[in-house]
Structures are given as structure tokens and as C-alpha cells.
Design a protein around this motif. Sequence first.
Motif, PDB file in Angstrom:
ATOM      1  N   GLN A  75      35.825  -4.431  40.801  1.00  0.00           N
ATOM      2  CA  GLN A  75      36.497  -3.175  41.132  1.00  0.00           C
ATOM      3  C   GLN A  75      37.271  -3.366  42.429  1.00  0.00           C
ATOM      4  OE1 GLN A  75      32.992  -0.242  39.943  1.00  0.00           O
ATOM      5  NE2 GLN A  75      34.907   0.863  40.245  1.00  0.00           N
ATOM      6  N   ARG A  76      38.481  -2.844  42.428  1.00  0.00           N
ATOM      7  CA  ARG A  76      39.340  -2.939  43.594  1.00  0.00           C
ATOM      8  C   ARG A  76      39.674  -1.534  44.083  1.00  0.00           C
ATOM      9  NH1 ARG A  76      43.611  -7.357  40.959  1.00  0.00           N
ATOM     10  NH2 ARG A  76      42.014  -8.884  40.326  1.00  0.00           N
ATOM     11  N   PHE A  77      39.728  -1.387  45.390  1.00  0.00           N
ATOM     12  CA  PHE A  77      40.035  -0.103  46.002  1.00  0.00           C
ATOM     13  C   PHE A  77      41.244  -0.280  46.917  1.00  0.00           C
ATOM     14  CE2 PHE A  77      35.532  -0.490  45.136  1.00  0.00           C
ATOM     15  CZ  PHE A  77      35.257   0.658  44.418  1.00  0.00           C
ATOM     16  N   TRP A  78      42.250   0.541  46.702  1.00  0.00           N
ATOM     17  CA  TRP A  78      43.477   0.464  47.482  1.00  0.00           C
ATOM     18  C   TRP A  78      43.648   1.724  48.321  1.00  0.00           C
ATOM     19  CZ3 TRP A  78      47.697  -1.270  43.390  1.00  0.00           C
ATOM     20  CH2 TRP A  78      47.444  -2.593  43.012  1.00  0.00           C
ATOM     21  N   LEU A  79      43.929   1.536  49.591  1.00  0.00           N
ATOM     22  CA  LEU A  79      44.339   2.625  50.470  1.00  0.00           C
ATOM     23  C   LEU A  79      45.833   2.436  50.711  1.00  0.00           C
ATOM     24  CD1 LEU A  79      43.395   5.056  52.155  1.00  0.00           C
ATOM     25  CD2 LEU A  79      43.108   3.493  54.085  1.00  0.00           C
ATOM     26  N   MET A  80      46.648   3.378  50.242  1.00  0.00           N
ATOM     27  CA  MET A  80      48.087   3.159  50.158  1.00  0.00           C
ATOM     28  C   MET A  80      48.875   4.054  51.107  1.00  0.00           C
ATOM     29  SD  MET A  80      48.371   2.948  45.986  1.00  0.00           S
ATOM     30  CE  MET A  80      49.842   1.896  45.975  1.00  0.00           C
ATOM     31  N   ASP A  81      49.920   3.465  51.712  1.00  0.00           N
ATOM     32  CA  ASP A  81      50.936   4.286  52.348  1.00  0.00           C
ATOM     33  C   ASP A  81      52.152   4.253  51.435  1.00  0.00           C
ATOM     34  OD1 ASP A  81      52.203   1.868  52.740  1.00  0.00           O
ATOM     35  OD2 ASP A  81      52.125   1.930  54.933  1.00  0.00           O
ATOM     36  N   SER A  82      53.326   4.559  51.927  1.00  0.00           N
ATOM     37  CA  SER A  82      54.497   4.681  51.062  1.00  0.00           C
ATOM     38  C   SER A  82      55.021   3.333  50.555  1.00  0.00           C
ATOM     39  CB  SER A  82      55.617   5.417  51.798  1.00  0.00           C
ATOM     40  OG  SER A  82      55.955   4.723  52.996  1.00  0.00           O
ATOM     41  N   ARG A  83      54.664   2.223  51.229  1.00  0.00           N
ATOM     42  CA  ARG A  83      55.246   0.932  50.841  1.00  0.00           C
ATOM     43  C   ARG A  83      54.226  -0.194  50.688  1.00  0.00           C
ATOM     44  NH1 ARG A  83      59.961  -0.404  54.921  1.00  0.00           N
ATOM     45  NH2 ARG A  83      60.216  -2.104  53.423  1.00  0.00           N
ATOM     46  N   SER A  84      52.986   0.020  51.106  1.00  0.00           N
ATOM     47  CA  SER A  84      52.009  -1.073  51.087  1.00  0.00           C
ATOM     48  C   SER A  84      50.614  -0.523  50.814  1.00  0.00           C
ATOM     49  CB  SER A  84      52.034  -1.823  52.427  1.00  0.00           C
ATOM     50  OG  SER A  84      51.800  -0.923  53.493  1.00  0.00           O
ATOM     51  N   HIS A  85      49.666  -1.423  50.671  1.00  0.00           N
ATOM     52  CA  HIS A  85      48.294  -0.965  50.495  1.00  0.00           C
ATOM     53  C   HIS A  85      47.323  -1.906  51.211  1.00  0.00           C
ATOM     54  CE1 HIS A  85      47.915  -4.034  47.208  1.00  0.00           C
ATOM     55  NE2 HIS A  85      46.644  -4.040  47.590  1.00  0.00           N
ATOM     56  N   ILE A  86      46.192  -1.360  51.603  1.00  0.00           N
ATOM     57  CA  ILE A  86      45.075  -2.122  52.154  1.00  0.00           C
ATOM     58  C   ILE A  86      44.042  -2.208  51.044  1.00  0.00           C
ATOM     59  CG2 ILE A  86      43.314  -2.227  53.943  1.00  0.00           C
ATOM     60  CD1 ILE A  86      45.198  -0.217  55.485  1.00  0.00           C
ATOM     61  N   GLY A  87      43.602  -3.402  50.691  1.00  0.00           N
ATOM     62  CA  GLY A  87      42.738  -3.565  49.542  1.00  0.00           C
ATOM     63  C   GLY A  87      41.335  -4.026  49.861  1.00  0.00           C
ATOM     64  N   LEU A  88      40.402  -3.586  49.031  1.00  0.00           N
ATOM     65  CA  LEU A  88      39.012  -4.012  49.107  1.00  0.00           C
ATOM     66  C   LEU A  88      38.582  -4.395  47.697  1.00  0.00           C
ATOM     67  CD1 LEU A  88      36.240  -4.233  50.590  1.00  0.00           C
ATOM     68  CD2 LEU A  88      35.857  -1.844  49.947  1.00  0.00           C
ATOM     69  N   ARG A  89      37.949  -5.556  47.535  1.00  0.00           N
ATOM     70  CA  ARG A  89      37.475  -6.006  46.238  1.00  0.00           C
ATOM     71  C   ARG A  89      35.956  -6.128  46.248  1.00  0.00           C
ATOM     72  NH1 ARG A  89      41.401 -10.803  43.901  1.00  0.00           N
ATOM     73  NH2 ARG A  89      43.413  -9.759  44.203  1.00  0.00           N
ATOM     74  N   TYR A  90      35.369  -5.727  45.138  1.00  0.00           N
ATOM     75  CA  TYR A  90      33.935  -5.941  44.974  1.00  0.00           C
ATOM     76  C   TYR A  90      33.713  -6.597  43.614  1.00  0.00           C
ATOM     77  CZ  TYR A  90      28.948  -5.307  44.561  1.00  0.00           C
ATOM     78  OH  TYR A  90      27.605  -5.535  44.404  1.00  0.00           O
ATOM     79  N   ARG A  91      33.152  -7.798  43.613  1.00  0.00           N
ATOM     80  CA  ARG A  91      32.882  -8.517  42.373  1.00  0.00           C
ATOM     81  C   ARG A  91      31.388  -8.451  42.088  1.00  0.00           C
ATOM     82  NH1 ARG A  91      36.150 -11.661  39.335  1.00  0.00           N
ATOM     83  NH2 ARG A  91      35.171 -13.142  37.896  1.00  0.00           N
ATOM     84  N   PHE A  92      31.044  -8.054  40.873  1.00  0.00           N
ATOM     85  CA  PHE A  92      29.654  -7.835  40.516  1.00  0.00           C
ATOM     86  C   PHE A  92      28.932  -9.158  40.292  1.00  0.00           C
ATOM     87  CE2 PHE A  92      32.097  -4.203  38.824  1.00  0.00           C
ATOM     88  CZ  PHE A  92      31.538  -3.205  39.612  1.00  0.00           C
ATOM     89  N   ASN A  93      27.763  -9.305  40.866  1.00  0.00           N
ATOM     90  CA  ASN A  93      26.988 -10.534  40.710  1.00  0.00           C
ATOM     91  C   ASN A  93      26.474 -10.716  39.292  1.00  0.00           C
ATOM     92  OD1 ASN A  93      27.237 -11.329  43.404  1.00  0.00           O
ATOM     93  ND2 ASN A  93      25.516 -10.042  44.036  1.00  0.00           N
ATOM     94  N   ASP A  94      26.281  -9.606  38.588  1.00  0.00           N
ATOM     95  CA  ASP A  94      25.740  -9.700  37.233  1.00  0.00           C
ATOM     96  C   ASP A  94      26.822  -9.724  36.163  1.00  0.00           C
ATOM     97  OD1 ASP A  94      26.641  -7.147  37.492  1.00  0.00           O
ATOM     98  OD2 ASP A  94      24.785  -6.152  36.879  1.00  0.00           O
ATOM     99  N   CYS A  95      28.078  -9.948  36.579  1.00  0.00           N
ATOM    100  CA  CYS A  95      29.178  -9.859  35.618  1.00  0.00           C
ATOM    101  C   CYS A  95      29.134 -10.960  34.571  1.00  0.00           C
ATOM    102  CB  CYS A  95      30.526  -9.889  36.344  1.00  0.00           C
ATOM    103  SG  CYS A  95      30.833 -11.410  37.265  1.00  0.00           S
ATOM    104  N   ASN A  96      28.486 -12.066  34.873  1.00  0.00           N
ATOM    105  CA  ASN A  96      28.445 -13.186  33.933  1.00  0.00           C
ATOM    106  C   ASN A  96      27.107 -13.313  33.223  1.00  0.00           C
ATOM    107  OD1 ASN A  96      31.125 -14.206  34.383  1.00  0.00           O
ATOM    108  ND2 ASN A  96      30.426 -14.962  36.370  1.00  0.00           N
ATOM    109  N   ASP A  97      26.269 -12.279  33.322  1.00  0.00           N
ATOM    110  CA  ASP A  97      25.004 -12.292  32.610  1.00  0.00           C
ATOM    111  C   ASP A  97      25.246 -12.270  31.101  1.00  0.00           C
ATOM    112  OD1 ASP A  97      23.763 -12.264  35.002  1.00  0.00           O
ATOM    113  OD2 ASP A  97      23.033 -10.198  34.899  1.00  0.00           O
ATOM    114  N   GLU A  98      24.242 -12.675  30.368  1.00  0.00           N
ATOM    115  CA  GLU A  98      24.357 -12.668  28.909  1.00  0.00           C
ATOM    116  C   GLU A  98      24.551 -11.252  28.387  1.00  0.00           C
ATOM    117  OE1 GLU A  98      21.669 -13.923  24.995  1.00  0.00           O
ATOM    118  OE2 GLU A  98      21.135 -14.657  26.994  1.00  0.00           O
ATOM    119  N   ARG A  99      23.977 -10.275  29.077  1.00  0.00           N
ATOM    120  CA  ARG A  99      24.114  -8.871  28.689  1.00  0.00           C
ATOM    121  C   ARG A  99      24.695  -8.097  29.878  1.00  0.00           C
ATOM    122  NH1 ARG A  99      20.870  -7.461  24.350  1.00  0.00           N
ATOM    123  NH2 ARG A  99      20.368  -5.409  25.201  1.00  0.00           N
TER     124      ARG A  99
END
Length: 433
Positions: A75-99
Motif C-alpha cells: 500500500q502506498r500513501f501520497w500526500l499531494m500538492d498541486s505538482r508533486s507528492h510525498i510518498g510512503l510505502r508499506y510492503r506486507f511481510n505476509d504477502c508471499n505466504d501460501e495463503r
Amino acid sequence: MIEERFDAIVVGAGMAGNAAALTMAKRGMKVLQLERGEYSGSKNVQTAILDAHIVEQLIPDFREDAPLERRLVEQRFWLMDSRSHIGLRYRFNDCNDERPNRYIVIRALFDKWFSWKVREAGATVLYQTTVTELAQNRRGRVIGVRTDRQDGIIHADVVVLAEGVNGLLGTRAGWRERPTPDQVALQVKEMHILPRKTIEARFNLKRDEGVVIEAAGTISRGMTGIGFIYANRECISLGVGCLVSDLQRTGETPYGVLDRFKRYPSVEPLINGSELKEYSAHLIPKRGYNTIPQLYGKGWVVVGDAAELDNTSHCGRLNVAMISGRIAAEAIFRAKSRGGRSTSNSFSLYKKMLNESYEDLKKYKDMPALMHTQPDNFLLTHPQLVSKAIQNFARIGGRPKAGEEKSDSKSFGDVWSWTGLFGDGFRLPRAWR
């Protein structure tokens, strides 16, 4: 005319209605589900995040045949002004689990599959059927419904209202007020078709990986609202949502806000060259925990959006809806198992179980009031100031010069007092606790 009597009638075949109907049907109850659309999901083209463990409580083997777009790995979160954005990414540790525990789904496809599971469990499901009235006896107890399909009453021991945020049955009966413009958001969305490989390249994905982006800031022009982007299998869902009252106050149009969002430098490259497939709009509740209406009464319970159960700080509205539908069904089954005619007190268990399950709704109960009363601060002023400060820092590649530091400080002082800035910083964590 349907002459038989049912243990329960479920009005609506969205996530909450399907969860309630499936749960009761699996427990051997005689269930009738009524849906005004051509099929479940025919009026819902949203894209959403699905919590797997919530679905597993209803359908343990859902991964075998459910229409899942991609497993959510980031999931990515963007804080935006009129021309740019500040981004934050969160990658889940369990994203590659079998389930994996999170998936992106397109509601039109998932709801249709969900409804098939309801029928498979033994419930009777009628589409293109509108419930026009709740039938009550002289004591005010709900004893069934009337529809546009036939004359007379379809009788049931209990009616589950899963009619959505703008449903009229509950308001006509006087159990809840019709939502006002400051209590609902209008979400508009477009679906852009692109080759699967192109989507994966633009979002840096592999195989069935998926990403969701949530964006806030000047895109809503001071209104309470956010933008969102979902990377699906062969399309990108892109949209914005704003409070209806803010749209009325500012004169902004939903499609105008969406068009600006699409043209942002951070967004346009993601959908460049795509084919626009569809445009849709949908109302969603934004009252929060403090204004949840009456949830049950004599012969009826209300679930999902109709109960205005929305986690205002998370993108899990469909998960909240499924939980409420399942819990309501379990409470109804327990009341029926005790024998005798159920009363309003029989369904008090529903509210008790709901309160135990919805800790997040209580935790973030003050967020709507904070964001709705001061959207200019959090979604317009602060993003611009933070962006300007970072721009100045990045351009010189090190510690800002004295003149630039003074310029940044003056900018803060010109548009918002230091007292107000620190006040917002104090109120935000208090509302979040």
C-alpha cells in the motif's frame, strides 16, 4: 405469490446481505434474499481490498474459485500538492505466504460469485425484485415484506435490512434518519484497461502482485476527500471520493475533481494510453461510530452500509459489512434456537457481538469530526507547506540556507498560525487513539 413462510428475509445482496444470507442458510434456516438489481453486484463497480480471514469464516475454501484480481503486497500513501507528492510505502511481510491475507477484488465480479455461494447453501434468491414496504402487525412487529413483484405479504420471522446507505425502508419506518449531505461521501471511479504486463511494469509488480495507492492533499481543493488507485489484473481502477456537503458548498463537480486527479504528474503516466471502460458513482456512509443508528427492533435487524458501519480511517468497508452480516445472522440463529417468537431483546446479542468485533470503529470514532470540520488544514494547507519545505531541502542537497529557512518559516506563519499548526498536531493523535 409466495405463500410459504421464511425464517428470515434478507433485503439486499451486497457484501452484508450475502454474508447474512449465507450464514443463516448454512445453519439450516429457510432464507429468502431479495435484490432489486439484475444480479448481485450489477449496480456495484467498485474495487476494494478483501481481508481473507474474514471471508474464510464464511467460505473457508474461497481461494479455489473466487474471482480475485491480485494479492495485495503493498500500500502506498501520497500526500499531494498541486505538482508533486510525498510518498510512503508499506510492503506486507505476509504477502508471499501460501495463503495471502489481502486481495484486490472488483465488486461486480466478487458479489456475483458470493451470491452464487448463497444459492448453493440453499437460500432462495430473487433478483429484479424491489421491496416496497415492511409489513407490520398491530403491535409494530415486522412480520414480512411487500414487493413490486406481487400483491400480499411475504412472511418471515425476521427481516434483515442490507439495503445500503441510501435505503428507504429503515427511514420510512422511522428507525433511522436519512443521511444528510455532510454524512455521506460521493465516490466516483473510472476503470482503465491496459495489458497485464504494462500494469505490472508501471507499478513494479510481479505475476499476481497488487498495489493500492491512496492520495490526499490539494487534489480535493480543501474538501474532505481522497483519491485512490488500484492495480488490478488487466485494468486500473482510479477515483476520488468527497463529502457531498463539500461538493455542494464549493460548487465542484465529482467528475471535475476526478479529471484533475487523472492529470496530476504523478498519476497520468500510470494510465497513459489506456482505454476508458466505464465511469460510476456510489454513495458511502461517513458518519462514524458516534452516530450509528438503531441496529435492531421487533422482527428486524440492520447491517452493513444501511447501519452506517464504516471504518473512517481504513479502506475496509466491505470487510466491516461482511462482519456485520455474519454476526447478525449468528445472533438471529441463536435467538431462533432458543425457541419461541423472537423479540427485540433477542437481537441485543447482535449489538453486543458487534461492539466486541469493531474495536477500530471505537478507536477512530473522533476522526470524522476532526477531518470534516478542518479539511482545509489537513488536505490543503499542510500538504503545500510540507511539500515546499522538502523541495527547498532537496534542491540544495543538504542543510537549507538561512534565507530559505526563514522563507519556509514565513510561509507557515502567513497561511497558518503556529498555534493552529501545533493545535492540529495535538488533535490528530487524540482523534486517532
